[in-house]
Design an enzyme around this catalytic site. Structure first.
Site, PDB file in Angstrom:
ATOM      1  N   CYS A 158     -14.080  10.350  -2.625  1.00 18.99           N
ATOM      2  CA  CYS A 158     -13.865  11.674  -3.209  1.00 18.99           C
ATOM      3  C   CYS A 158     -15.212  12.300  -3.604  1.00 18.99           C
ATOM      4  O   CYS A 158     -15.968  12.680  -2.718  1.00 18.99           O
ATOM      5  CB  CYS A 158     -12.874  11.579  -4.372  1.00 18.99           C
ATOM      6  SG  CYS A 158     -12.160  13.179  -4.837  1.00 18.99           S
ATOM      7  N   HIS A 168      -8.244   8.551  -2.332  1.00 16.64           N
ATOM      8  CA  HIS A 168      -8.462   7.412  -3.231  1.00 16.64           C
ATOM      9  C   HIS A 168      -7.747   6.174  -2.687  1.00 16.64           C
ATOM     10  O   HIS A 168      -6.552   6.000  -2.900  1.00 16.64           O
ATOM     11  CB  HIS A 168      -7.962   7.753  -4.642  1.00 16.64           C
ATOM     12  CG  HIS A 168      -8.848   8.727  -5.331  1.00 16.64           C
ATOM     13  ND1 HIS A 168      -9.938   8.331  -6.075  1.00 16.64           N
ATOM     14  CD2 HIS A 168      -8.837  10.075  -5.350  1.00 16.64           C
ATOM     15  CE1 HIS A 168     -10.554   9.407  -6.545  1.00 16.64           C
ATOM     16  NE2 HIS A 168      -9.906  10.476  -6.117  1.00 16.64           N
ATOM     17  N   GLU A 209      -7.960   3.237  -3.729  1.00 17.92           N
ATOM     18  CA  GLU A 209      -7.739   2.263  -4.802  1.00 17.92           C
ATOM     19  C   GLU A 209      -6.410   2.433  -5.531  1.00 17.92           C
ATOM     20  O   GLU A 209      -6.017   1.570  -6.311  1.00 17.92           O
ATOM     21  CB  GLU A 209      -8.892   2.316  -5.807  1.00 17.92           C
ATOM     22  CG  GLU A 209      -8.941   3.566  -6.665  1.00 17.92           C
ATOM     23  CD  GLU A 209      -9.627   4.763  -6.018  1.00 17.92           C
ATOM     24  OE1 GLU A 209      -9.938   5.711  -6.763  1.00 17.92           O
ATOM     25  OE2 GLU A 209      -9.863   4.779  -4.796  1.00 17.92           O
TER      26      GLU A 209
END
Length: 184
Positions: free
Chosen positions: A73, A161, A163
Site C-alpha cells: 500500500c 494488504h 496480511e
C-alpha cells in the site's frame, strides 16, 4: 534462517505483516522507519502501509540496500514516488474487497495468483504511473496499478494488504516474497 524486517510506517495492519512472516517460519522484526538500512541485517525488507507519505522516515533508503523489497500500500506508493513514478488520489477511496486481475503469470511475486485473486485494499491514494524499470503485474476495475515489479532490482509492490484475513491468497504472496529473498 531467512531474515525479513518490516519497516513500520505506522499503518494499522503493520503488526499483521510481521505476524504473517513469523507464521511462515521467518526470522522477522518490526523496526521503526527512522532506522537506517546500514543498522539492519536482513535478507529482505517489507515497507509497510501507513497513513501519510510525510511520515515514512528513512523507508526510501531501503530501496538501495541491495536486498529484495516489498512495498505494501503506502510502501508501494513510496517506491513509485521515489523512483520517478507518480502517485495520486484514487477515485474509489477507502477499504474494500476487490477482485484483482493478475496480468503477468510469470511474475515471481504475484504470478502464482493468476488469473485473479480477491484482496482487501484501500484506494485513497494509488500509483498512477509506473517508475522506469517496473512492469504492471496486477490491476482491477477500481485501480490501474494494483501491483508492480522490477525483477532486475528485486523491488515489488502491491496496493492491497496481503496480511489481513480478507485477502484470499495473502499467505501465498508472502511465501512468494520469501522465495525471492532466499534466491537473491
Amino acid at each position: 534462517m531467512t531474515r525479513i524486517v518490516v519497516v513500520d510506517n505506522h499503518g494499522q495492519f503493520t503488526h499483521l505483516e510481521q505476524r504473517a512472516l513469523r507464521d511462515l517460519g521467518v526470522d522477522t522484526e518490526l523496526i521503526d522507519n527512522d532506522t537506517p538500512p546500514e543498522d539492519v541485517d536482513a535478507d529482505g525488507v517489507v515497507l509497510s502501509g501507513g497513513p501519510d507519505m510525510d511520515r515514512t522516515g528513512k523507508s526510501a533508503d531501503y530501496l538501495t540496500a541491495d536486498v529484495p523489497v516489498l512495498g505494501i500500500c503506502l510502501g508501494m506508493q513510496l517506491i513509485a514516488a521515489e523512483l520517478g513514478g507518480r502517485v495520486g488520489g484514487g477515485e474509489y477511496g477507502g477499504y474494500a474487497d476487490v477482485t484483482v486481475d493478475v496480468v503477468d503469470e510469470d511474475d515471481p511475486l504475484t504470478g502464482s495468483l493468476h488469473p485473479e485473486t480477491r484482496v482487501w485494499a484501500s484506494h485513497a491514494d494509488e500509483v498512477k504511473e509506473l517508475p522506469d524499470g517496473f512492469e504492471l503485474t496486477a490491476k482491477s476495475d477500481v485501480c490501474d496499478v494494483e501491483a508492480m515489479s522490477d525483477t532486475d532490482r528485486d523491488l515489488y509492490g502491491v496496493q492491497w494488504h496481503p496480511e489481513v484475513a480478507h485477502t484470499e491468497e495473502g499467505e501465498e504472496l508472502f511465501e512468494n516474497f520469501l522465495e525471492i529473498c532466499e534466491s537473491a
